[in-house]
Motif scaffolding. Structure first.
Motif, short mmCIF file in Angstrom:
data_model
loop_
_atom_site.label_atom_id
_atom_site.label_comp_id
_atom_site.label_asym_id
_atom_site.label_seq_id
_atom_site.Cartn_x
_atom_site.Cartn_y
_atom_site.Cartn_z
N HIS A 162 47.99 23.84 4.56
CA HIS A 162 47.87 24.15 6.05
C HIS A 162 48.35 22.79 6.52
CE1 HIS A 162 44.72 27.56 5.99
NE2 HIS A 162 46.31 28.17 5.96
N HIS A 213 43.75 19.77 -0.15
CA HIS A 213 43.72 20.91 -0.91
C HIS A 213 44.99 21.91 -0.78
CE1 HIS A 213 41.86 22.21 2.67
NE2 HIS A 213 42.39 23.53 2.72
N HIS A 223 46.43 25.44 -1.05
CA HIS A 223 45.96 27.12 -1.23
C HIS A 223 47.04 27.62 -2.24
CE1 HIS A 223 43.33 27.23 2.44
NE2 HIS A 223 44.12 26.42 2.81
ZN LIG Z 1 42.86 24.79 4.14
#
Ligand SMILES: [Zn+2]
Ligand SMILES: [Zn+2]
Length: 213
Positions: free
Chosen positions: A70, A79, A81
């Protein structure tokens, strides 16, 4: 929908603070940043294979899997996805949530795209790596649209029903393709049992395997 998060391990000299977000990682040492992202990408490839196996086991066919970040994450700590390309989920809350994964909106940054920044000109890298949250957050307000066919959707329930339909159609098409392929291979196997003088011509059957849909 399958959806997982991959988090990098904090290996010194990296500190937790260096991994707070993609933006912060990219602001630090470039070589180190690329190494972290490549590491996440490798882990994602392993996970992708596991998801594909699960798709085949559960649904009898497999479809795309997206891996990306993101651009302006709500959760601290970097992180990646990893999610199945359908966006069919009970948990899909609202427009912002959906748009954050929509592959054409621009908020979801494919990991390969992010990796391409490293080999681009340094001015391009600098401008992309800025990841100013403001313009990215504005993207989340874009109108609801189907990521398959771009049709505008009135609201979340309409969208969810439509995405389910898209997935069902895709499943029907893909299963029919697999069935054709299976039959062709079965036919070819029987042919191979009784070798013919023109055995070489059998190779031509490969043409039949391409998906015409
Ligand atoms: Zn995220
Ligand atoms: Zn559609």
């Amino acid at each position: 929908m399958f959806h997982f998060l991959i988090l990098p391990r904090v290996i010194p000299p990296l500190k937790v603070d260096d991994l707070a977000s993609l933006r912060i990682l990219l602001r630090g040492d470039k070589v180190r940043a690329e190494k972290v992202i490549r590491g996440l990408h490798e882990d994602a490839k392993v996970l992708r294979k596991e998801i594909e196996d699960e798709m085949l086991k559960r649904y009898g066919w497999k479809w795309d899997i997206w891996c990306g970040f993101h651009a302006a994450p709500s959760m601290q700590h970097l992180h990646l996805h990893v999610l199945s390309a359908d966006l069919v989920s009970e948990k899909m809350k609202n427009k912002k949530h959906y748009n954050s994964f929509h592959p054409k909106v621009g908020f979801f940054l494919d990991v390969n795209e992010v990796l391409s920044w490293f080999s681009a000109e340094s001015s391009y890298f600098t401008s992309m790596a800025k990841l100013d949250p403001k313009p990215y957050e504005a993207l989340l307000k874009e109108a609801l649209s189907c990521w398959h066919c771009d049709s505008e959707m009135k609201n979340m329930p309409t969208l969810k029903a439509h995405l389910q339909e898209e997935w069902d159609h895709q499943a029907t098409r893909e299963k029919a393709r697999l069935e054709r392929k299976r039959k062709l291979e079965a036919k070819r196997a029987t042919k191979e049992d009784t070798p013919e003088p023109e055995a070489k011509k059998l190779k031509r059957d490969d043409i039949g395997e391409t998906d015409a849909s």
